[in-house]
Every structure is written in C-alpha cells, then in structure tokens.
Design an enzyme around this catalytic site. Structure first.
Site, short mmCIF file in Angstrom:
data_model
loop_
_atom_site.label_atom_id
_atom_site.label_comp_id
_atom_site.label_asym_id
_atom_site.label_seq_id
_atom_site.Cartn_x
_atom_site.Cartn_y
_atom_site.Cartn_z
N ASP A 14 0.85 -1.18 0.00
CA ASP A 14 0.00 0.00 0.00
C ASP A 14 0.90 1.25 0.00
OD1 ASP A 14 -2.36 1.68 0.57
OD2 ASP A 14 -1.47 1.84 2.57
N ASN A 202 -8.98 -0.63 3.43
CA ASN A 202 -8.89 -1.07 2.03
C ASN A 202 -7.74 -2.04 1.78
OD1 ASN A 202 -6.97 0.97 2.33
ND2 ASN A 202 -7.26 1.77 0.26
#
Length: 251
Positions: A14, A202
């Site tokens: 990420d 997420n």
C-alpha cells in the site's frame, strides 16, 4: 519476525500510511531495499487506493517492473500503463451521492475512467462518464456514520476507507485482493507466494489473502488484529524492515 512457509515471489505494498512517510516520500533506505528485492527476483507491486495518475511517478522512481493495482483494485495496469482490467459502477449512484455530499457540505473526490474530479467538483453530465471510485473525506465520526447509513442502501457497491476520516466506494467486486489475483495469475504464482503490507481497511482483503499479511505500527486496530505481523510505522521504515526480513529468509 514472521516465518515464511513458501517462497515469496511478490510483495504488495500500500502507499499512503505504508510505503510513504507523512511527507508522501519514500525513504532512501526503503528505495534501496526495494531495488535489492527486485534484483533477488521478487516482484514489488504498488497496491493502492490512488488512481494511476497519482502513483505512476512513484512506480517509475522505484524502478518497478510489475503490474500496478490502483483505485483499490478498480483498475489494474501494466508497467507501461496499458489497462488490464477495470470495474465501474452506475452513473446514477455517482450523481446521487455527489448531490448528497454537496447538500451536506462534504469534501468529495470522484474518479472516472477518463477524468478526475477533486475538491468536491462535478462533471456537467454524470452520464457522460464511467465511474470507478467516489470518496468522502475530512469526516468526523458522526458524519462518517451518517454517510455509511446512506451508502449501504445502494446495491452492487463495495464500501471501504483508506483513512479513519474517509469513506470510499467502488464496484462490488473491487478490492485489492481481487486486483492482486490478476497480477499473480499473469506471473504464474498464487497468494501463497505473496507478502502484503498495509495500514487501513482497504488493505484488509490483500492482507487476509496473502501468505503473510503485515500491518504497519500506525495501522488501524482492525488491520493489526488480522495481520500475521506488525512492523514499524511508515515514519520508521516499516516496509524496509519487512523486505529485509524476506531477503534474509531467501538466503
């Protein structure tokens, strides 16, 4: 540190709150470690909530050579910016939620396949675009709860967040794990060969799918709870620490 059962061939990272420090920079140490990982034959993949336009420069700067998972998995791109897959939701949903946000003075951003709308701006005609992502930001807890209550009434969408103060929506089949699945298939590997690193909601799907799911020390509690390991924060080279450990395990 974590134990590796199968060979690690891909590390999915990420960006915000993970790879990037609070100045939105990648440390020199992390850059060097990523280079060493690639030289060792490990694919390094950006798996981010950002659209391509806001992550591709990092991809190039890091010298990455593998596909890119963007917009939470709503778009997957080749290293040379060819679109591999794309998932859109209905223009009617985009229009209704923008009007809801505007009525309540929320900060919003919207990502279409052909244009980006920031700072609560809108298109002239929502139906002239295909939509891949919509976000509400700068929310307090009460605002966030009311938005979630509103959004949950819509069918065929995925609700997530990339920070504690935002809410994001995509098509219902969109998440980072599904995006990475396509990347893995193209490489001929499985999630048993993957380490995934993240900090927010997420990232949950890819941390759960990977052989090793790593949470940053600055991650939200829900992500720390499902992680196999917790590394240092994004301000303390947590990503570099994970990659260094993987490289040591390869020896």
């Amino acid at each position: 540190m974590f134990k590796i059962k199968n060979d690690i061939k891909l590390i999915a990272i990420d960006m915000d709150g993970t790879l990037l420090n609070n100045k939105y920079e990648v440390s020199l140490n992390t850059k060097e470690v990523i280079k060493r990982a690639q030289k060792a034959g490990i694919h390094v993949v950006l798996s981010t909530g950002r659209p391509l336009v806001f992550c591709y420069d990092y991809h190039v700067d890091l010298g990455l050579t593998t596909d890119i998972v963007t917009a939470n998995g709503a778009q997957i791109w080749t290293p040379d910016q060819k679109l591999l897959a794309e998932y859109t939701f209905e223009s009617e949903i985009a229009e209704e939620l923008w009007h809801y946000g505007d009525k309540n003075a929320h900060y919003m951003w919207m990502v279409a396949t052909n244009e980006l709308f920031r700072n609560s701006t809108r298109p002239i005609d929502f139906y002239e675009h295909e939509w891949i992502k919509l976000g509400f930001g700068k929310l307090n807890e009460e605002q966030k709860a009311l938005i979630l209550e509103k959004i949950i009434t819509y069918p065929n969408i995925e609700i997530t967040s990339s920070s504690t103060s935002n809410v994001e929506i995509n098509h219902e089949s969109v998440n980072k794990a599904n995006g990475l699945k396509l990347v893995c298939e193209r490489l001929g590997i499985t999630f048993d060969n993957v380490v995934a690193i993240g900090d927010n909601l997420n990232d949950k799907s890819m941390l759960e799918a990977a052989q090793i799911g790593v949470a940053m020390n600055n991650a939200i509690p829900e992500i720390k709870e499902i992680a196999d390991f917790i590394t240092a924060s994004n301000e303390s080279d947590g990503v570099a620490n994970v990659i260094n450990h993987v490289l040591k395990e390869l020896v």
